[in-house]
Design a protein around this motif. Structure first.
Motif, mmCIF file in Angstrom:
data_model
loop_
_atom_site.group_PDB
_atom_site.id
_atom_site.type_symbol
_atom_site.label_atom_id
_atom_site.label_comp_id
_atom_site.label_asym_id
_atom_site.label_seq_id
_atom_site.Cartn_x
_atom_site.Cartn_y
_atom_site.Cartn_z
ATOM 1 N N LEU A 161 -3.795 -0.817 13.468
ATOM 2 C CA LEU A 161 -2.692 -1.657 13.007
ATOM 3 C C LEU A 161 -3.012 -2.047 11.575
ATOM 4 C CD1 LEU A 161 -0.091 -3.325 13.560
ATOM 5 C CD2 LEU A 161 -1.615 -5.213 14.211
ATOM 6 N N TRP A 162 -2.008 -1.953 10.716
ATOM 7 C CA TRP A 162 -2.198 -2.222 9.295
ATOM 8 C C TRP A 162 -1.373 -3.433 8.888
ATOM 9 C CZ3 TRP A 162 -5.432 0.817 6.255
ATOM 10 C CH2 TRP A 162 -6.009 1.889 6.938
ATOM 11 N N THR A 163 -1.965 -4.261 8.017
ATOM 12 C CA THR A 163 -1.270 -5.438 7.505
ATOM 13 C C THR A 163 -0.773 -5.151 6.087
ATOM 14 O OG1 THR A 163 -3.244 -6.395 6.491
ATOM 15 C CG2 THR A 163 -2.813 -6.947 8.834
ATOM 16 N N GLN A 164 0.126 -5.984 5.628
ATOM 17 C CA GLN A 164 0.622 -5.864 4.260
ATOM 18 C C GLN A 164 -0.529 -6.031 3.267
ATOM 19 O OE1 GLN A 164 3.893 -8.469 3.290
ATOM 20 N NE2 GLN A 164 4.148 -7.578 1.265
ATOM 21 N N THR A 165 -1.460 -6.919 3.561
ATOM 22 C CA THR A 165 -2.614 -7.131 2.687
ATOM 23 C C THR A 165 -3.474 -5.876 2.601
ATOM 24 O OG1 THR A 165 -2.626 -9.490 3.186
ATOM 25 C CG2 THR A 165 -4.684 -8.545 2.329
ATOM 26 N N GLN A 166 -3.746 -5.245 3.739
ATOM 27 C CA GLN A 166 -4.534 -4.003 3.724
ATOM 28 C C GLN A 166 -3.846 -2.921 2.896
ATOM 29 O OE1 GLN A 166 -4.721 -3.740 8.083
ATOM 30 N NE2 GLN A 166 -6.905 -3.234 7.834
ATOM 31 N N LEU A 167 -2.542 -2.815 3.054
ATOM 32 C CA LEU A 167 -1.801 -1.799 2.304
ATOM 33 C C LEU A 167 -1.835 -2.115 0.807
ATOM 34 C CD1 LEU A 167 1.215 -1.307 4.720
ATOM 35 C CD2 LEU A 167 -0.761 0.197 4.435
ATOM 36 N N ALA A 168 -1.660 -3.385 0.453
ATOM 37 C CA ALA A 168 -1.696 -3.780 -0.955
ATOM 38 C C ALA A 168 -3.069 -3.501 -1.565
ATOM 39 C CB ALA A 168 -1.335 -5.253 -1.103
ATOM 40 N N GLU A 169 -4.129 -3.703 -0.789
ATOM 41 C CA GLU A 169 -5.488 -3.420 -1.276
ATOM 42 C C GLU A 169 -5.662 -1.933 -1.605
ATOM 43 O OE1 GLU A 169 -7.905 -4.919 1.902
ATOM 44 O OE2 GLU A 169 -7.825 -6.978 1.143
ATOM 45 N N GLN A 170 -4.858 -1.086 -0.998
ATOM 46 C CA GLN A 170 -4.911 0.356 -1.256
ATOM 47 C C GLN A 170 -3.892 0.790 -2.304
ATOM 48 O OE1 GLN A 170 -7.485 2.033 -0.004
ATOM 49 N NE2 GLN A 170 -7.996 -0.001 0.771
ATOM 50 N N GLY A 171 -3.226 -0.189 -2.925
ATOM 51 C CA GLY A 171 -2.280 0.106 -3.997
ATOM 52 C C GLY A 171 -0.837 0.244 -3.547
ATOM 53 N N PHE A 172 -0.560 0.008 -2.283
ATOM 54 C CA PHE A 172 0.808 0.081 -1.760
ATOM 55 C C PHE A 172 1.435 -1.300 -1.865
ATOM 56 C CE2 PHE A 172 -1.293 3.751 -0.096
ATOM 57 C CZ PHE A 172 -0.317 4.724 -0.082
ATOM 58 N N SER A 173 1.807 -1.646 -3.081
ATOM 59 C CA SER A 173 2.232 -3.012 -3.378
ATOM 60 C C SER A 173 3.734 -3.232 -3.244
ATOM 61 C CB SER A 173 1.787 -3.388 -4.790
ATOM 62 O OG SER A 173 2.261 -2.412 -5.713
ATOM 63 N N GLN A 174 4.515 -2.185 -3.322
ATOM 64 C CA GLN A 174 5.969 -2.324 -3.182
ATOM 65 C C GLN A 174 6.335 -2.126 -1.719
ATOM 66 O OE1 GLN A 174 8.286 0.320 -5.639
ATOM 67 N NE2 GLN A 174 10.200 -0.290 -4.687
ATOM 68 N N ILE A 175 7.028 -3.094 -1.134
ATOM 69 C CA ILE A 175 7.427 -3.037 0.275
ATOM 70 C C ILE A 175 8.949 -3.025 0.359
ATOM 71 C CG2 ILE A 175 7.329 -4.195 2.523
ATOM 72 C CD1 ILE A 175 4.576 -3.254 1.640
ATOM 73 N N LEU A 176 9.487 -2.020 1.052
ATOM 74 C CA LEU A 176 10.926 -1.977 1.297
ATOM 75 C C LEU A 176 11.237 -2.827 2.519
ATOM 76 C CD1 LEU A 176 11.672 1.832 0.778
ATOM 77 C CD2 LEU A 176 11.724 -0.016 -0.910
#
Length: 191
Positions: A161-176
């Motif tokens: 399970l992935w959180t928004q924070t984990q994704l942002a840490e990997q550079g996935f900062s834009q969320i639709l």
């Protein structure tokens, strides 16, 4: 399952239409729904020659957009795959991705795939996606853990399970916007 949350469709297709990639890698193609939507929404008039009352399909060689895919479980193959994709790599994405050349796709997308890897595998997977993209990466993954084990196809099992924070840490900062899934973008340019 070889398909994903229908609530994501309009957000992802809208992003594709805005981004307008000329080359796309669809990792974990399932039944090919996103490849089909990308082909029809990016190619538009290049799919057919229309001259007054006459219409015919254009040859694939005349299409403007290259759409390749990766799929681990060949049993899900349908006629959609043969129509939509220029090339499909059959096998485990973690084995295939390292063999593909850097930055060979403008956009790499992995819709509802990340949760099928352990967290450590997922981090490696995201790095490979970013390495292959010249302009951007789009991923989606459920916001809540959905227990899923499929005996006939272990690639379908959910392992993380992935959180928004984990994704942002990997550079996935834009969320639709989506209630069920993180639809996250790692921008590599100002597209």
């Amino acid at each position: 399952m070889p398909f994903s949350q229908s609530s994501q469709l309009s957000s992802i297709v809208g992003f594709l239409e805005q981004f307008q990639p000329k080359s796309l890698l669809d990792v974990g193609i399932g039944m090919g729904q996103y490849g089909f939507l990308a082909r029809t929404n990016l190619e538009h008039l290049h799919l057919f020659d229309i001259d007054g009352a006459q219409v015919q399909q254009r040859p694939r060689e005349d299409w403007d957009v290259r759409i390749d895919g990766i799929k681990a479980f060949a049993t899900y193959r349908t006629p959609v795959h043969d129509y939509v994709y220029n090339q499909i790599h059959w096998g485990n994405a973690l084995d295939i991705l390292p063999g593909l050349a850097d930055k060979q796709y403008e956009l790499v997308m992995a819709i509802d795939i990340l949760e099928h890897f352990t967290t450590q595998e997922g981090l490696l997977f995201l790095e490979q996606l970013k390495r292959l993209a010249s302009r951007g990466v789009l991923i989606s993954t459920p916001k809540n853990f959905i227990h899923q084990e499929v005996e006939a196809n272990p690639y379908e099992n959910h392992r993380s399970l992935w959180t928004q924070t984990q994704l942002a840490e990997q550079g996935f900062s834009q969320i639709l916007n989506n209630e069920e899934s993180w639809i996250a973008i790692h921008p590599l340019d100002n597209a």
